[in-house]
Scaffold this motif. Structure first.
Motif, PDB file in Angstrom:
ATOM      1  N   TYR A 163      -0.712   2.435  -9.401  1.00 24.59           N
ATOM      2  CA  TYR A 163      -1.324   1.157  -9.758  1.00 24.59           C
ATOM      3  C   TYR A 163      -0.631   0.527 -10.959  1.00 24.59           C
ATOM      4  O   TYR A 163      -0.478  -0.700 -11.034  1.00 24.59           O
ATOM      5  N   GLN A 164      -0.196   1.358 -11.899  1.00 26.96           N
ATOM      6  CA  GLN A 164       0.533   0.820 -13.051  1.00 26.96           C
ATOM      7  C   GLN A 164       1.879   0.234 -12.637  1.00 26.96           C
ATOM      8  O   GLN A 164       2.384  -0.691 -13.269  1.00 26.96           O
ATOM      9  N   ALA A 165       2.441   0.753 -11.544  1.00 27.25           N
ATOM     10  CA  ALA A 165       3.726   0.234 -11.051  1.00 27.25           C
ATOM     11  C   ALA A 165       3.554  -1.076 -10.295  1.00 27.25           C
ATOM     12  O   ALA A 165       4.532  -1.766 -10.025  1.00 27.25           O
ATOM     13  N   GLY A 166       2.294  -1.410  -9.943  1.00 24.58           N
ATOM     14  CA  GLY A 166       2.039  -2.684  -9.281  1.00 24.58           C
ATOM     15  C   GLY A 166       1.647  -2.601  -7.831  1.00 24.58           C
ATOM     16  O   GLY A 166       1.617  -3.626  -7.141  1.00 24.58           O
ATOM     17  N   VAL A 167       1.319  -1.385  -7.339  1.00 22.59           N
ATOM     18  CA  VAL A 167       0.891  -1.269  -5.952  1.00 22.59           C
ATOM     19  C   VAL A 167      -0.531  -1.803  -5.814  1.00 22.59           C
ATOM     20  O   VAL A 167      -1.317  -1.774  -6.759  1.00 22.59           O
ATOM     21  N   ASP A 168      -0.872  -2.323  -4.641  1.00 23.61           N
ATOM     22  CA  ASP A 168      -2.191  -2.935  -4.433  1.00 23.61           C
ATOM     23  C   ASP A 168      -3.206  -1.968  -3.837  1.00 23.61           C
ATOM     24  O   ASP A 168      -4.407  -2.149  -3.993  1.00 23.61           O
ATOM     25  N   GLY A 169      -2.707  -0.954  -3.142  1.00 24.81           N
ATOM     26  CA  GLY A 169      -3.590   0.039  -2.546  1.00 24.81           C
ATOM     27  C   GLY A 169      -2.905   1.389  -2.538  1.00 24.81           C
ATOM     28  O   GLY A 169      -1.679   1.474  -2.401  1.00 24.81           O
ATOM     29  N   TYR A 170      -3.688   2.470  -2.696  1.00 29.05           N
ATOM     30  CA  TYR A 170      -3.107   3.814  -2.779  1.00 29.05           C
ATOM     31  C   TYR A 170      -3.968   4.748  -1.946  1.00 29.05           C
ATOM     32  O   TYR A 170      -5.141   4.969  -2.251  1.00 29.05           O
ATOM     33  N   LEU A 171      -3.390   5.285  -0.860  1.00 25.12           N
ATOM     34  CA  LEU A 171      -4.156   6.143   0.049  1.00 25.12           C
ATOM     35  C   LEU A 171      -3.428   7.470   0.219  1.00 25.12           C
ATOM     36  O   LEU A 171      -2.358   7.527   0.824  1.00 25.12           O
ATOM     37  N   PRO A 172      -4.001   8.570  -0.302  1.00 25.57           N
ATOM     38  CA  PRO A 172      -3.351   9.878  -0.183  1.00 25.57           C
ATOM     39  C   PRO A 172      -3.465  10.439   1.235  1.00 25.57           C
ATOM     40  O   PRO A 172      -4.446  10.207   1.937  1.00 25.57           O
ATOM     41  N   ILE A 175       0.855  -1.190   0.000  1.00 28.13           N
ATOM     42  CA  ILE A 175       0.000   0.000   0.000  1.00 28.13           C
ATOM     43  C   ILE A 175       0.888   1.236   0.000  1.00 28.13           C
ATOM     44  O   ILE A 175       1.821   1.328   0.804  1.00 28.13           O
ATOM     45  N   PHE A 176       0.611   2.189  -0.902  1.00 26.21           N
ATOM     46  CA  PHE A 176       1.285   3.481  -0.850  1.00 26.21           C
ATOM     47  C   PHE A 176       0.472   4.414   0.028  1.00 26.21           C
ATOM     48  O   PHE A 176      -0.741   4.591  -0.178  1.00 26.21           O
ATOM     49  N   LEU A 177       1.134   5.004   1.013  1.00 25.02           N
ATOM     50  CA  LEU A 177       0.526   5.991   1.908  1.00 25.02           C
ATOM     51  C   LEU A 177       1.309   7.274   1.663  1.00 25.02           C
ATOM     52  O   LEU A 177       2.440   7.413   2.121  1.00 25.02           O
ATOM     53  N   THR A 178       0.737   8.228   0.913  1.00 24.64           N
ATOM     54  CA  THR A 178       1.551   9.305   0.378  1.00 24.64           C
ATOM     55  C   THR A 178       0.811  10.624   0.234  1.00 24.64           C
ATOM     56  O   THR A 178      -0.417  10.652   0.144  1.00 24.64           O
ATOM     57  N   ALA A 179       1.590  11.706   0.192  1.00 24.03           N
ATOM     58  CA  ALA A 179       1.024  13.040  -0.019  1.00 24.03           C
ATOM     59  C   ALA A 179       0.722  13.284  -1.500  1.00 24.03           C
ATOM     60  O   ALA A 179       0.060  14.268  -1.842  1.00 24.03           O
ATOM     61  N   LYS A 180       1.209  12.420  -2.370  1.00 19.00           N
ATOM     62  CA  LYS A 180       0.965  12.566  -3.814  1.00 19.00           C
ATOM     63  C   LYS A 180      -0.429  12.003  -4.116  1.00 19.00           C
ATOM     64  O   LYS A 180      -0.584  10.803  -4.300  1.00 19.00           O
ATOM     65  N   GLY A 181      -1.419  12.910  -4.151  1.00 15.68           N
ATOM     66  CA  GLY A 181      -2.803  12.451  -4.228  1.00 15.68           C
ATOM     67  C   GLY A 181      -3.545  12.736  -5.510  1.00 15.68           C
ATOM     68  O   GLY A 181      -4.754  12.486  -5.591  1.00 15.68           O
ATOM     69  N   MET A 182      -2.856  13.238  -6.532  1.00 12.59           N
ATOM     70  CA  MET A 182      -3.524  13.511  -7.802  1.00 12.59           C
ATOM     71  C   MET A 182      -3.931  12.195  -8.471  1.00 12.59           C
ATOM     72  O   MET A 182      -3.318  11.149  -8.240  1.00 12.59           O
ATOM     73  N   THR A 183      -4.963  12.280  -9.313  1.00  8.98           N
ATOM     74  CA  THR A 183      -5.415  11.082 -10.027  1.00  8.98           C
ATOM     75  C   THR A 183      -4.276  10.460 -10.824  1.00  8.98           C
ATOM     76  O   THR A 183      -4.107   9.237 -10.854  1.00  8.98           O
ATOM     77  N   SER A 184      -3.473  11.318 -11.469  1.00  8.28           N
ATOM     78  CA  SER A 184      -2.344  10.817 -12.265  1.00  8.28           C
ATOM     79  C   SER A 184      -1.337  10.081 -11.383  1.00  8.28           C
ATOM     80  O   SER A 184      -0.712   9.106 -11.814  1.00  8.28           O
ATOM     81  N   ASP A 185      -1.178  10.550 -10.122  1.00  5.61           N
ATOM     82  CA  ASP A 185      -0.266   9.875  -9.188  1.00  5.61           C
ATOM     83  C   ASP A 185      -0.784   8.481  -8.844  1.00  5.61           C
ATOM     84  O   ASP A 185      -0.021   7.509  -8.808  1.00  5.61           O
ATOM     85  N   ARG A 186      -2.085   8.399  -8.584  1.00 11.97           N
ATOM     86  CA  ARG A 186      -2.672   7.103  -8.231  1.00 11.97           C
ATOM     87  C   ARG A 186      -2.583   6.128  -9.400  1.00 11.97           C
ATOM     88  O   ARG A 186      -2.282   4.944  -9.209  1.00 11.97           O
ATOM     89  N   ILE A 187      -2.828   6.633 -10.594  1.00 10.63           N
ATOM     90  CA  ILE A 187      -2.734   5.778 -11.787  1.00 10.63           C
ATOM     91  C   ILE A 187      -1.308   5.262 -11.943  1.00 10.63           C
ATOM     92  O   ILE A 187      -1.088   4.070 -12.219  1.00 10.63           O
ATOM     93  N   GLN A 188      -0.334   6.148 -11.743  1.00 16.89           N
ATOM     94  CA  GLN A 188       1.070   5.735 -11.839  1.00 16.89           C
ATOM     95  C   GLN A 188       1.396   4.651 -10.816  1.00 16.89           C
ATOM     96  O   GLN A 188       2.095   3.683 -11.107  1.00 16.89           O
TER      97      GLN A 188
END
Length: 231
Positions: free
Chosen positions: A95-104, A80-93
């Motif tokens: 998931y494309q890199a293979g992360v299972d969960g993305y929480l801004p 899971i990425f837990l990050t300040a990078k919360g733009m839609t493009s960041d989340r897409i990047q």
């Protein structure tokens, strides 16, 4: 759900706050202040899920994720990425890199717990289904490898022993597992001998594959015999 988690974040305040909340939710949590420290912790105790920041010095979250995905031991580990990078493009990047969960950040800790529980539940279900679907082929393949190992042992003296091409640092438990694999024992038998779980034996065998550059028990035993690594 009592699962072992690894939390990697370079912000001390956030790291401790998240750790405390997750432990209150019933999880066991190891923490690391950067990806390199997290990687070292994983060599000692493999977590069931990793939570990582993206923006970290030296090795960022994407590099850390790539390192995990390229290692057979951790390739299927939920991240899971837990990050300040919360733009839609960041989340897409992500998931494309293979992360299972993305929480801004900022985030609701209850949502983090829900994501963790969902990923862990799905992983258990997927593992059970895979085992049910492939039980016979896996057992047949393992039996075939055991037979090949026993054949190797009968011609032990015919296999020339050479000096190790590089230094292999095995822990005492890895050495014990290697010796038992070289006796032609299956994972259940090894687990019984060492008074541990089959899952732990599988982890040790996987580590032995990684350290010796082999891909099967037969190759591992041949390598051990050639370099005098097994008793």
């Amino acid at each position: 759900m009592s699962a072992q988690l690894l939390l990697v974040d370079d912000e001390p305040g956030l790291r401790e706050a998240v750790k405390d909340y997750l432990e209150e939710s019933g999880f066991k949590v190891q923490v690391a202040s950067n990806a390199r420290e997290g990687w070292e912790l994983m060599q000692q105790n493999t977590p069931e899920l990793v939570i990582s920041d993206i923006m970290m010095p030296q090795v960022d979250g994407y590099q850390f994720l790539k390192q995990l995905r390229e290692d057979p031991r951790f390739a299927s580990l939920p991240v899971i990425f837990l990050t300040a990078k919360g733009m839609t493009s960041d989340r897409i990047q992500g998931y494309q890199a293979g992360v299972d969960g993305y929480l801004p950040k900022p985030f609701d800790p209850d949502e983090l717990v829900a994501i963790i529980e969902n990923l862990l539940t799905r992983r258990v279900s997927s593992s059970q289904t895979k085992n049910e679907d492939s039980e016979t082929p896996d057992i047949a393949e393992l039996a075939n490898q055991i037979a090949q190992i026993k054949a190797l042992l009968t011609q032990r003296n015919a296999i020339p022993q050479t000096s190790p091409p590089f230094n292999i640092d095995l822990t005492p438990r890895e050495q014990s597992v290697l010796n038992l694999v070289a006796e032609g024992l299956m994972n259940k038998e090894i687990a019984r001998r060492l008074d541990t779980s089959v899952r732990n034996v599988e982890k040790y065998v996987s580590r032995l594959f990684s350290k010796t550059g082999t891909n099967s028990r037969t190759e591992l035993v041949r390598f051990a015999l050639e370099h005098g690594l097994a008793d």
